[in-house]
Motif scaffolding. Sequence first.
Motif, PDB file in Angstrom:
ATOM      1  N   ASN A   1       0.826  -1.206   0.000  1.00 35.96           N
ATOM      2  CA  ASN A   1       0.000   0.000   0.000  1.00 35.96           C
ATOM      3  C   ASN A   1       0.866   1.264   0.000  1.00 35.96           C
ATOM      4  O   ASN A   1       0.535   2.251  -0.660  1.00 35.96           O
ATOM      5  CB  ASN A   1      -0.943  -0.011   1.202  1.00 35.96           C
ATOM      6  CG  ASN A   1      -1.967  -1.125   1.132  1.00 35.96           C
ATOM      7  OD1 ASN A   1      -2.210  -1.692   0.066  1.00 35.96           O
ATOM      8  ND2 ASN A   1      -2.561  -1.465   2.257  1.00 35.96           N
ATOM      9  N   ALA A   2       1.981   1.224   0.732  1.00 37.87           N
ATOM     10  CA  ALA A   2       2.885   2.375   0.756  1.00 37.87           C
ATOM     11  C   ALA A   2       3.506   2.609  -0.615  1.00 37.87           C
ATOM     12  O   ALA A   2       3.700   3.756  -1.036  1.00 37.87           O
ATOM     13  CB  ALA A   2       3.976   2.161   1.803  1.00 37.87           C
TER      14      ALA A   2
ATOM     15  N   ALA B   1       2.317  -1.653 -11.584  1.00 35.85           N
ATOM     16  CA  ALA B   1       2.740  -2.809 -10.791  1.00 35.85           C
ATOM     17  C   ALA B   1       2.242  -2.699  -9.361  1.00 35.85           C
ATOM     18  O   ALA B   1       1.722  -3.664  -8.782  1.00 35.85           O
ATOM     19  CB  ALA B   1       4.262  -2.931 -10.819  1.00 35.85           C
ATOM     20  N   ALA B   2       2.399  -1.492  -8.778  1.00 35.33           N
ATOM     21  CA  ALA B   2       1.966  -1.296  -7.391  1.00 35.33           C
ATOM     22  C   ALA B   2       0.455  -1.438  -7.263  1.00 35.33           C
ATOM     23  O   ALA B   2      -0.050  -2.047  -6.312  1.00 35.33           O
ATOM     24  CB  ALA B   2       2.425   0.073  -6.900  1.00 35.33           C
TER      25      ALA B   2
ATOM     26  N   ALA C   1      -1.195  -4.303  -4.982  1.00 38.17           N
ATOM     27  CA  ALA C   1      -1.977  -3.823  -3.836  1.00 38.17           C
ATOM     28  C   ALA C   1      -3.422  -4.298  -3.939  1.00 38.17           C
ATOM     29  O   ALA C   1      -4.043  -4.683  -2.942  1.00 38.17           O
ATOM     30  CB  ALA C   1      -1.911  -2.303  -3.754  1.00 38.17           C
ATOM     31  N   ALA C   2      -3.971  -4.274  -5.168  1.00 38.56           N
ATOM     32  CA  ALA C   2      -5.340  -4.773  -5.365  1.00 38.56           C
ATOM     33  C   ALA C   2      -5.425  -6.258  -5.075  1.00 38.56           C
ATOM     34  O   ALA C   2      -6.379  -6.732  -4.452  1.00 38.56           O
ATOM     35  CB  ALA C   2      -5.802  -4.473  -6.791  1.00 38.56           C
ATOM     36  N   ALA C   3      -4.418  -7.016  -5.516  1.00 39.15           N
ATOM     37  CA  ALA C   3      -4.398  -8.455  -5.232  1.00 39.15           C
ATOM     38  C   ALA C   3      -4.355  -8.707  -3.731  1.00 39.15           C
ATOM     39  O   ALA C   3      -5.053  -9.582  -3.209  1.00 39.15           O
ATOM     40  CB  ALA C   3      -3.195  -9.103  -5.915  1.00 39.15           C
ATOM     41  N   GLY C   4      -3.541  -7.935  -3.024  1.00 40.87           N
ATOM     42  CA  GLY C   4      -3.436  -8.109  -1.577  1.00 40.87           C
ATOM     43  C   GLY C   4      -4.737  -7.844  -0.862  1.00 40.87           C
ATOM     44  O   GLY C   4      -5.059  -8.506   0.132  1.00 40.87           O
ATOM     45  N   ALA C   5      -5.535  -6.890  -1.373  1.00 36.48           N
ATOM     46  CA  ALA C   5      -6.785  -6.535  -0.704  1.00 36.48           C
ATOM     47  C   ALA C   5      -7.939  -7.446  -1.105  1.00 36.48           C
ATOM     48  O   ALA C   5      -8.638  -7.992  -0.249  1.00 36.48           O
ATOM     49  CB  ALA C   5      -7.137  -5.082  -1.023  1.00 36.48           C
ATOM     50  N   VAL C   6      -8.138  -7.640  -2.402  1.00 32.81           N
ATOM     51  CA  VAL C   6      -9.332  -8.348  -2.883  1.00 32.81           C
ATOM     52  C   VAL C   6      -9.328  -9.802  -2.436  1.00 32.81           C
ATOM     53  O   VAL C   6     -10.370 -10.348  -2.045  1.00 32.81           O
ATOM     54  CB  VAL C   6      -9.441  -8.235  -4.415  1.00 32.81           C
ATOM     55  CG1 VAL C   6     -10.540  -9.144  -4.949  1.00 32.81           C
ATOM     56  CG2 VAL C   6      -9.730  -6.793  -4.809  1.00 32.81           C
ATOM     57  N   LEU C   7      -8.177 -10.464  -2.454  1.00 29.48           N
ATOM     58  CA  LEU C   7      -8.140 -11.866  -2.059  1.00 29.48           C
ATOM     59  C   LEU C   7      -8.404 -12.052  -0.571  1.00 29.48           C
ATOM     60  O   LEU C   7      -8.770 -13.134  -0.126  1.00 29.48           O
ATOM     61  CB  LEU C   7      -6.804 -12.508  -2.450  1.00 29.48           C
ATOM     62  CG  LEU C   7      -6.735 -13.040  -3.896  1.00 29.48           C
ATOM     63  CD1 LEU C   7      -6.861 -11.911  -4.906  1.00 29.48           C
ATOM     64  CD2 LEU C   7      -5.435 -13.789  -4.129  1.00 29.48           C
ATOM     65  N   LEU C   8      -8.220 -10.973   0.193  1.00 32.78           N
ATOM     66  CA  LEU C   8      -8.548 -11.016   1.619  1.00 32.78           C
ATOM     67  C   LEU C   8      -9.937 -10.432   1.892  1.00 32.78           C
ATOM     68  O   LEU C   8     -10.346 -10.306   3.035  1.00 32.78           O
ATOM     69  CB  LEU C   8      -7.502 -10.241   2.422  1.00 32.78           C
ATOM     70  CG  LEU C   8      -6.179 -10.978   2.654  1.00 32.78           C
ATOM     71  CD1 LEU C   8      -5.092 -10.007   3.073  1.00 32.78           C
ATOM     72  CD2 LEU C   8      -6.353 -12.074   3.701  1.00 32.78           C
TER      73      LEU C   8
END
Length: 399
Positions: A160-161, A176-177, A181-188
Motif C-alpha cells: 500500500n505504501a 505494478a503497485a 496492492a489490489a491483489a493483496g486486498a481483494v483476495l482477503l
Amino acid sequence: MDYRTVREAAEEWNLSPRKVQKLCIDGRIPGARKFGGAWAIPAGAANPERAARPPAAEQLPSALGGLLDQANLMPLMNTPFPPGQCRQAVEAMPPGPRRDIALAEYHYFTGRPEEAARAAEAYLTSEDMAARLSACLIYAYANLPLGRIQRTRFALGELNASLTAAGEKAPAFRAAAAFLAAAGAVLLHLPLPKGVPEMQGFLPLLPPGLRAFALYISAHYRYLQGDYGPSVGLVEGALAMGAEGYPIPAIYLHLVAVMDYMSLKQTGKAKEHLLAAWALARPDDLIEALGEHHGLLGGMLEAVLKPQWPEDFKRIIDITYRFSAGWRKVHNSETGHDVADDLTTTEFAASMLAARGWTNQEIADHMGVSLNTVKSHLSEAMEKLGVTNRKDLKKYMLQ
C-alpha cells in the motif's frame, strides 16, 4: 473458440511453419492446443515474435530510488507453460531475481508456504521494485497459513505504501503497485487501498499473464459486490482471449467462475470450470488456489474432487484449514465481519449454500449425501455459532 492451423498462422505472421510449431511447443502462443499430432492456434492470437513488450526497466523517481524491471514482476504467473512443466519453466530462467521470485511463487502455489516465505524474504528490501513488490505479495500470503500475521500485515503495508509513493511519475511502477496492492486486498476481501486506479488505467501496462490475473482480481471484486453475471463475463472473455495459456492465472479465473456459477445455481457450468482448473493444477501440484477458495466454491470440491481424487482432496482441505485460519485473523479484524472459524470444511460448505437460499434437498443432491446428513451439518454449524435460523447463519459466512 475458433482455431487456425500452423500453416495459416505462419502465412499471416510471415514465419515458417517450423518456427510457428516451435513457438507452440515452447508455450509462447497463449491458448495453443495440440489435437492429435497437429497444433491448433486461437484465431486472433498475436505473433509472439512481434508482440509489444513493456520496457525492460523503468528508472524510478529519486524519492523511490532503484529500478523496476518488469521481468521480475511475478514472473511465474506471467509465464506460459504446458501443464506438467511448471518446475521446468522456473529452472529454465537464468539465475538471478527473476528465477528466485519464480521459485518463491512455485513454492507458494504448490502449498509450501514456509519455503515460499523464506525465498521471498530475501527480496523484501531489493532495489528492484518489481522483485520487491512481488516478494511482498508472496510473503504476505505465505505467512497467513504459518500464523505469522504481523509479517503479513507488514508486507501488505509495504504494498500500500508503494502505491501511495508511485504517484503519476512512473507509469509502469504505478501499474505494478496498483496490481499487487489490489491483489493483496481483494483476495482477503478487504476494501481496495486508497489510490488504486480503475482497471483500464493500468491493465495495458501489465504483461499478458499479469493482465490475465488482474482480470481475475476484477472478476473476484465484482463477485464480492454480488455482480455474478458481469464477473463471469470477465472470466469467460479472459479465457477466450488466451488466458488459458498462462496456467496460474487461468486456474484462478476458472475458480472465480465456479463461485459465480454456483451463486447463479448453474452447477453444470460450475463443474466444467472446476474440472478445467483441476486439469491445469493437478499435473504440477498447483493446489494452493483450490485450498484458498474452498469456502467460496459451494461444496464443489466435495461433490467433484473428493469422490475421484480423495487423497488430493485431503491435501487441499489441509491447505484450507491453515490458510483460512490466517485469512480470518486479518479479514475479521479489519472488516468487523466475523466469518466463522470453528466449523469443519463440510459444515462450512453446507452452511454457505444454505445461506445462499439452497434447500436441504438441493444441498444433499449437490454434495452427494443424504438429506439427514445435510440436516446434521447445518444443525452442528448453528449450534457452534449460537444461531437458530439461516438468516443469522448468513452473518458468519463468506460474502
